[in-house]
Design a protein around this motif. Structure first.
Motif, PDB file in Angstrom:
ATOM      1  N   ARG A   1       0.833  -1.207   0.000  1.00 18.25           N
ATOM      2  CA  ARG A   1       0.000   0.000   0.000  1.00 18.25           C
ATOM      3  C   ARG A   1       0.864   1.253   0.000  1.00 18.25           C
ATOM      4  O   ARG A   1       0.496   2.272  -0.591  1.00 18.25           O
ATOM      5  CB  ARG A   1      -0.936  -0.009   1.203  1.00 18.25           C
ATOM      6  CG  ARG A   1      -2.083  -0.995   1.089  1.00 18.25           C
ATOM      7  CD  ARG A   1      -2.958  -1.008   2.335  1.00 18.25           C
ATOM      8  NE  ARG A   1      -3.451   0.322   2.670  1.00 18.25           N
ATOM      9  CZ  ARG A   1      -3.270   0.914   3.861  1.00 18.25           C
ATOM     10  NH1 ARG A   1      -2.549   0.307   4.802  1.00 18.25           N
ATOM     11  NH2 ARG A   1      -3.775   2.103   4.085  1.00 18.25           N
TER      12      ARG A   1
ATOM     13  N   LEU B   1       0.940   4.272  -2.790  1.00 14.73           N
ATOM     14  CA  LEU B   1       0.877   5.689  -2.441  1.00 14.73           C
ATOM     15  C   LEU B   1       1.939   6.497  -3.171  1.00 14.73           C
ATOM     16  O   LEU B   1       1.708   7.639  -3.575  1.00 14.73           O
ATOM     17  CB  LEU B   1       1.070   5.841  -0.926  1.00 14.73           C
ATOM     18  CG  LEU B   1       1.085   7.242  -0.334  1.00 14.73           C
ATOM     19  CD1 LEU B   1      -0.304   7.845  -0.377  1.00 14.73           C
ATOM     20  CD2 LEU B   1       1.596   7.205   1.105  1.00 14.73           C
TER      21      LEU B   1
ATOM     22  N   GLU C   1      -1.962   6.648   7.177  1.00 19.86           N
ATOM     23  CA  GLU C   1      -3.393   6.651   6.905  1.00 19.86           C
ATOM     24  C   GLU C   1      -3.838   8.030   6.409  1.00 19.86           C
ATOM     25  O   GLU C   1      -3.338   9.056   6.852  1.00 19.86           O
ATOM     26  CB  GLU C   1      -4.168   6.278   8.174  1.00 19.86           C
ATOM     27  CG  GLU C   1      -3.881   4.873   8.685  1.00 19.86           C
ATOM     28  CD  GLU C   1      -4.360   3.787   7.723  1.00 19.86           C
ATOM     29  OE1 GLU C   1      -5.332   4.054   6.982  1.00 19.86           O
ATOM     30  OE2 GLU C   1      -3.774   2.692   7.739  1.00 19.86           O
ATOM     31  N   ASN C   2      -4.784   8.035   5.487  1.00 24.01           N
ATOM     32  CA  ASN C   2      -5.404   9.275   5.001  1.00 24.01           C
ATOM     33  C   ASN C   2      -4.376  10.286   4.505  1.00 24.01           C
ATOM     34  O   ASN C   2      -4.441  11.478   4.817  1.00 24.01           O
ATOM     35  CB  ASN C   2      -6.254   9.906   6.114  1.00 24.01           C
ATOM     36  CG  ASN C   2      -7.319   8.970   6.631  1.00 24.01           C
ATOM     37  OD1 ASN C   2      -8.025   8.321   5.851  1.00 24.01           O
ATOM     38  ND2 ASN C   2      -7.451   8.875   7.944  1.00 24.01           N
ATOM     39  N   PHE C   3      -3.420   9.799   3.721  1.00 23.00           N
ATOM     40  CA  PHE C   3      -2.381  10.670   3.169  1.00 23.00           C
ATOM     41  C   PHE C   3      -2.333  10.506   1.655  1.00 23.00           C
ATOM     42  O   PHE C   3      -2.384   9.387   1.141  1.00 23.00           O
ATOM     43  CB  PHE C   3      -1.016  10.329   3.772  1.00 23.00           C
ATOM     44  CG  PHE C   3       0.119  11.160   3.212  1.00 23.00           C
ATOM     45  CD1 PHE C   3       0.249  12.492   3.549  1.00 23.00           C
ATOM     46  CD2 PHE C   3       1.044  10.596   2.338  1.00 23.00           C
ATOM     47  CE1 PHE C   3       1.287  13.267   3.036  1.00 23.00           C
ATOM     48  CE2 PHE C   3       2.092  11.356   1.823  1.00 23.00           C
ATOM     49  CZ  PHE C   3       2.199  12.697   2.168  1.00 23.00           C
ATOM     50  N   THR C   4      -2.243  11.640   0.945  1.00 23.10           N
ATOM     51  CA  THR C   4      -2.144  11.641  -0.508  1.00 23.10           C
ATOM     52  C   THR C   4      -0.816  12.252  -0.910  1.00 23.10           C
ATOM     53  O   THR C   4      -0.474  13.354  -0.450  1.00 23.10           O
ATOM     54  CB  THR C   4      -3.291  12.455  -1.145  1.00 23.10           C
ATOM     55  OG1 THR C   4      -4.539  11.886  -0.754  1.00 23.10           O
ATOM     56  CG2 THR C   4      -3.176  12.450  -2.666  1.00 23.10           C
TER      57      THR C   4
ATOM     58  N   ARG D   1      -6.612  23.903  12.845  1.00 23.34           N
ATOM     59  CA  ARG D   1      -5.999  22.583  12.693  1.00 23.34           C
ATOM     60  C   ARG D   1      -4.937  22.342  13.755  1.00 23.34           C
ATOM     61  O   ARG D   1      -4.753  21.217  14.237  1.00 23.34           O
ATOM     62  CB  ARG D   1      -5.382  22.444  11.295  1.00 23.34           C
ATOM     63  CG  ARG D   1      -6.400  22.462  10.175  1.00 23.34           C
ATOM     64  CD  ARG D   1      -5.760  22.148   8.820  1.00 23.34           C
ATOM     65  NE  ARG D   1      -6.685  22.337   7.723  1.00 23.34           N
ATOM     66  CZ  ARG D   1      -6.424  21.984   6.462  1.00 23.34           C
ATOM     67  NH1 ARG D   1      -5.256  21.430   6.149  1.00 23.34           N
ATOM     68  NH2 ARG D   1      -7.314  22.195   5.523  1.00 23.34           N
TER      69      ARG D   1
ATOM     70  N   ASN E   1      -5.188  19.121  16.083  1.00 21.73           N
ATOM     71  CA  ASN E   1      -4.159  18.076  15.989  1.00 21.73           C
ATOM     72  C   ASN E   1      -2.973  18.378  16.906  1.00 21.73           C
ATOM     73  O   ASN E   1      -1.833  18.171  16.545  1.00 21.73           O
ATOM     74  CB  ASN E   1      -3.673  17.965  14.543  1.00 21.73           C
ATOM     75  CG  ASN E   1      -4.791  17.633  13.590  1.00 21.73           C
ATOM     76  OD1 ASN E   1      -5.416  16.587  13.690  1.00 21.73           O
ATOM     77  ND2 ASN E   1      -5.054  18.540  12.652  1.00 21.73           N
TER      78      ASN E   1
ATOM     79  N   LYS F   1       0.022  17.499   6.451  1.00 24.49           N
ATOM     80  CA  LYS F   1      -0.453  16.329   7.189  1.00 24.49           C
ATOM     81  C   LYS F   1      -1.146  15.309   6.291  1.00 24.49           C
ATOM     82  O   LYS F   1      -0.822  14.120   6.320  1.00 24.49           O
ATOM     83  CB  LYS F   1      -1.410  16.751   8.308  1.00 24.49           C
ATOM     84  CG  LYS F   1      -1.888  15.585   9.182  1.00 24.49           C
ATOM     85  CD  LYS F   1      -2.756  16.090  10.323  1.00 24.49           C
ATOM     86  CE  LYS F   1      -3.100  14.952  11.290  1.00 24.49           C
ATOM     87  NZ  LYS F   1      -3.949  13.933  10.670  1.00 24.49           N
ATOM     88  N   SER F   2      -2.100  15.748   5.478  1.00 28.80           N
ATOM     89  CA  SER F   2      -2.857  14.796   4.654  1.00 28.80           C
ATOM     90  C   SER F   2      -2.472  14.843   3.180  1.00 28.80           C
ATOM     91  O   SER F   2      -2.798  13.923   2.428  1.00 28.80           O
ATOM     92  CB  SER F   2      -4.360  15.045   4.798  1.00 28.80           C
ATOM     93  OG  SER F   2      -4.696  16.354   4.382  1.00 28.80           O
ATOM     94  N   HIS F   3      -1.789  15.914   2.754  1.00 24.69           N
ATOM     95  CA  HIS F   3      -1.307  16.039   1.374  1.00 24.69           C
ATOM     96  C   HIS F   3       0.130  16.540   1.426  1.00 24.69           C
ATOM     97  O   HIS F   3       0.401  17.605   2.001  1.00 24.69           O
ATOM     98  CB  HIS F   3      -2.161  17.029   0.569  1.00 24.69           C
ATOM     99  CG  HIS F   3      -3.559  16.573   0.323  1.00 24.69           C
ATOM    100  ND1 HIS F   3      -4.538  16.644   1.295  1.00 24.69           N
ATOM    101  CD2 HIS F   3      -4.161  16.046  -0.783  1.00 24.69           C
ATOM    102  CE1 HIS F   3      -5.671  16.165   0.803  1.00 24.69           C
ATOM    103  NE2 HIS F   3      -5.472  15.798  -0.447  1.00 24.69           N
TER     104      HIS F   3
END
Length: 358
Positions: A101, A105, A127-130, A249, A253, A278-280
């Motif tokens: 996985r 990514l 998790e939840n990262f692009t 944020r 977080n 964080k997510s991108h």
């Protein structure tokens, strides 16, 4: 690890190669001798890494008479050096997690292959990262695109060119002045082409990376090649968001934030915008903190000159050896006086300040 990616100064913690031609894998000299081959020159010097993806086992090849920046990956079926392969497999430490996985990514990553190693736990992938290659802008953030000026140079920029007058880079594309307040590169309206010496960050990084799992710090990144002082390593990219959204944020977080304030040249109490990785994000999402870092961040201007929305580029602040972890300072000493919350620091450097603040 305390993932408080470098917040800005003021209210937050201070923020203040060409690829070789495609090679066919030939036998190493030791393997050739075993076969009675009298050839004196052979391509493969060593096997230095491996990864398994979708049922195929790939190996990283170090080429004789080439440095680490020219390494390349090949499936096991294409290797013709059983002796070196056996030697590598005898000493390799097998991953303790399925990283399929993670490699999925990384499929959108620009540049060279990024390898991943986890020999310490069962964590497979963030998790939840692009993975993105350039920053994305929130709807409430302006995207200035009109340059203040552009040059008319057609054969590279001369020393008296307005874009290159600061002389930030030398002829090899290395940063010359560590104390420079800003880096201004040639923009889209400039007449020079992509080979111009004043286009470094916008061309992207040629550095080779390995994302590695650390026992007390989580994911980090090591250099897969030697990087000399002044070399561009990576741009810090993510979501460009407003100050209010960054505050929200940051509170949501707390202690696990990747916010980096765009305050390199901002003189007010607060910066207007921040980058949240964080997510991108790109490879810089995985860079760890060190109280004695080997990278420093600089404000870079390409498309415009708005000091509120500069780009952030990480350059080597000293020579970096192949296999060395890539780090920058998330939380400079000024944070200690702000009364922020402290977490133990695990950077392990001789200059460790023992705590990180956020």
């Amino acid at each position: 690890m305390p993932n408080t990616k470098g917040r800005g100064a003021k209210k937050r913690a201070a923020g203040s190669g060409k690829r070789p031609a495609r090679k066919s894998v030939r036998r190493s000299s030791s393997d050739a001798k075993a076969d009675g081959d009298n050839k004196e020159e052979f391509d493969v010097e060593a096997i230095v890494g491996d990864m398994e993806y979708r049922g195929v086992h790939y190996f990283e090849v170090k080429w004789r008479n080439f440095d680490e920046s020219e390494n390349s990956w090949h499936p096991k079926a294409d290797l013709g050096c059983p002796g070196l392969l056996h030697q590598y497999m005898q000493t390799r430490v097998k991953n303790t997690a399925d990283l399929t996985r993670f490699y999925d990514l990384l499929q959108s990553a620009e540049g060279f292959t990024i390898s991943v190693v986890n020999t310490v736990d069962s964590v497979e992938c963030p998790e939840n990262f692009t993975y993105i290659n350039e920053s994305v802008y929130s709807e409430d953030v302006p995207r200035p695109c009109t340059p203040m000026f552009w040059c008319e140079c057609t054969n590279g920029c001369s020393s008296d060119c307005e874009c290159a007058e600061r002389g930030n880079y030398d002829e090899k594309g290395l940063l010359k002045d560590e104390g420079c307040a800003r880096i201004i590169e040639c923009g889209t309206h400039c007449k020079c082409d992509e080979s111009c010496a004043n286009r470094v960050v916008q061309r992207g990084s040629n550095a080779r990376f390995e994302i590695r799992r650390f026992a007390h710090k989580g994911w980090g990144v090591v250099a897969k090649q030697q990087l000399v002082k002044g070399a561009f390593v990576a741009e810090y990219v993510g979501e460009v968001i407003s100050y209010d959204e960054a505050e929200r944020r940051g509170l949501e977080n707390r202690g696990l934030t990747y916010l980096f304030d765009l305050d390199k040249e901002f003189t007010g109490d607060f910066s207007d915008f921040s980058i949240d990785a964080k997510s991108h994000g790109n490879i810089s999402h995985f860079f760890n903190h060190s109280c004695d870092p080997n990278m420093s961040a600089y404000a870079v201007y390409v498309e415009h000159r708005d000091p509120r929305l500069h780009r952030l580029a990480l350059f080597a602040s000293r020579d970096i050896a192949a296999g060395e972890e890539l780090t920058f300072d998330y939380s400079p000493p000024v944070a200690e006086a702000t009364g922020l919350k402290a977490d133990p620091c695990h950077c392990g450097s001789d200059k460790c300040r023992k705590f990180m603040y956020y």
